[in-house]
Enzyme design. Structure first.
Site, PDB file in Angstrom:
ATOM      1  N   CYS A  69      40.120  60.033 -89.695  1.00  0.00           N
ATOM      2  CA  CYS A  69      38.998  59.125 -89.442  1.00  0.00           C
ATOM      3  C   CYS A  69      37.718  59.683 -90.042  1.00  0.00           C
ATOM      4  O   CYS A  69      36.994  58.989 -90.754  1.00  0.00           O
ATOM      5  CB  CYS A  69      38.845  58.875 -87.939  1.00  0.00           C
ATOM      6  SG  CYS A  69      40.200  57.864 -87.303  1.00  0.00           S
ATOM      7  N   GLU A  96      30.480  56.146 -84.225  1.00  0.00           N
ATOM      8  CA  GLU A  96      30.186  57.404 -84.927  1.00  0.00           C
ATOM      9  C   GLU A  96      28.844  57.299 -85.651  1.00  0.00           C
ATOM     10  O   GLU A  96      28.541  56.292 -86.271  1.00  0.00           O
ATOM     11  CB  GLU A  96      31.302  57.728 -85.928  1.00  0.00           C
ATOM     12  CG  GLU A  96      32.683  57.861 -85.293  1.00  0.00           C
ATOM     13  CD  GLU A  96      32.778  58.982 -84.261  1.00  0.00           C
ATOM     14  OE1 GLU A  96      31.948  59.917 -84.298  1.00  0.00           O
ATOM     15  OE2 GLU A  96      33.679  58.911 -83.395  1.00  0.00           O
ATOM     16  N   HIS A 131      35.467  54.473 -83.165  1.00  0.00           N
ATOM     17  CA  HIS A 131      36.693  54.973 -82.548  1.00  0.00           C
ATOM     18  C   HIS A 131      36.961  54.137 -81.298  1.00  0.00           C
ATOM     19  O   HIS A 131      36.054  53.912 -80.496  1.00  0.00           O
ATOM     20  CB  HIS A 131      36.540  56.448 -82.150  1.00  0.00           C
ATOM     21  CG  HIS A 131      37.113  57.387 -83.150  1.00  0.00           C
ATOM     22  ND1 HIS A 131      36.343  58.286 -83.850  1.00  0.00           N
ATOM     23  CD2 HIS A 131      38.394  57.576 -83.572  1.00  0.00           C
ATOM     24  CE1 HIS A 131      37.136  58.982 -84.667  1.00  0.00           C
ATOM     25  NE2 HIS A 131      38.375  58.574 -84.507  1.00  0.00           N
TER      26      HIS A 131
END
Ligand code: PCA
Length: 206
Positions: free
Chosen positions: A144, A81, A166
Site C-alpha cells: 500500500c 493516509e 486503508h
C-alpha cells in the site's frame, strides 16, 4: 468532467479475501449511476504490479483524481493516509512470493511524499455522516505504501488529487460490535464521501 481512477488490491499472504476488490467495484457502480465516470482497477498485491501495471494505468487514464484503497487487517476504522514513506519491507513476500531488493522505494527520492487529497476535509465529511475515520502518517512498509509512493511520484507536478484509504476488514452487520466496527456498506458509503471530497477539490483546482 474529471477523470477518476480508483484502485483496490487483490489478496495477499494473511488476507485471502481483500474487501477493496468489492469496494472499488461498488464505488464505480455508484459513481456511474450519478453520471461520474470512474475507472476501477484491482491491482495484484505484487511489487511487479506497482512497477508496471500502476504506471501504465496512470499513463493511459491521466486521471484528475486517483483514490487508492487497501486493506489494513489491524484497522478498525477508515484510515486516511497523509503520506507515503520511502521505505519497503525487504522480508515480507508479496502475493507472488517476491520481495523488494532494497529497503527504499526510490533511492535518493524524498523520505516522504504527501498526498494531495485534502485529508482534513475528508475526515470532516465522514464525521458529518457518522462514519469512523482517522488520519494516518504511516501507510506501512508493504504494497500500500509502495503503490502510494509510486503514484505520488508519477503525479508530481500535475494537478492531480491523489489519496489513499486503508479500510478495516468489514464486519457482518448483525455482528457489528461497537461504533468503530464497519460493515461493507459502511466502507462503500465512506468511499463515496471521500470520492466526493476529492472531486470537489479537483474542481476547485486544489
Ligand atoms: N493491504 C496491504 C497491501 C494490499 C492491501 O490491501 C498493505 O496495507 O500494504
Amino acid at each position: 468532467m474529471a477523470g477518476v481512477l480508483i484502485t483496490g488490491f487483490g489478496p495477499f499472504p494473511g488476507a485471502p479475501v481483500n474487501p477493496t476488490e468489492a469496494l472499488v467495484a461498488g464505488l464505480a457502480r455508484r459513481a456511474t449511476a450519478r453520471g461520474i465516470s470512474v475507472r476501477a482497477e484491482v491491482l495484484a498485491t505484487e511489487y511487479a504490479a506497482a512497477e508496471t501495471a500502476l504506471p501504465a494505468l496512470l499513463a493511459a487514464t491521466d486521471p484528475d483524481v486517483v483514490l487508492h484503497f487497501g486493506l489494513s487487517t489491524r484497522a478498525r476504522t477508515l484510515r486516511i493516509e497523509r503520506r507515503a514513506r520511502n521505505r519497503a519491507a525487504i522480508g515480507r513476500p508479496d502475493a507472488a512470493g517476491a520481495m523488494p531488493d532494497l529497503a527504499t522505494i526510490e533511492p535518493g527520492g524524498p523520505a516522504n511524499r504527501s498526498v494531495t487529497l485534502p485529508v482534513a476535509r475528508a475526515l470532516a465529511a465522514l464525521a458529518r455522516v457518522g462514519l469512523a475515520a482517522a488520519p494516518s502518517l504511516d501507510a506501512g512498509d508493504y504494497l500500500c505504501n509502495y503503490v502510494l509512493y509510486r503514484s505520488l511520484a508519477a503525479s508530481a507536478g500535475r494537478r492531480r488529487i491523489v489519496g489513499f484509504v486503508h479500510v478495516p476488514a468489514p464486519v457482518e452487520r448483525h455482528r457489528l460490535a461497537g461504533p468503530a466496527a464497519m460493515s461493507a456498506d459502511d466502507l462503500l458509503a465512506g468511499g463515496a464521501v471521500i470520492l466526493d471530497v476529492a472531486l470537489a477539490a479537483s474542481r476547485a483546482g486544489l
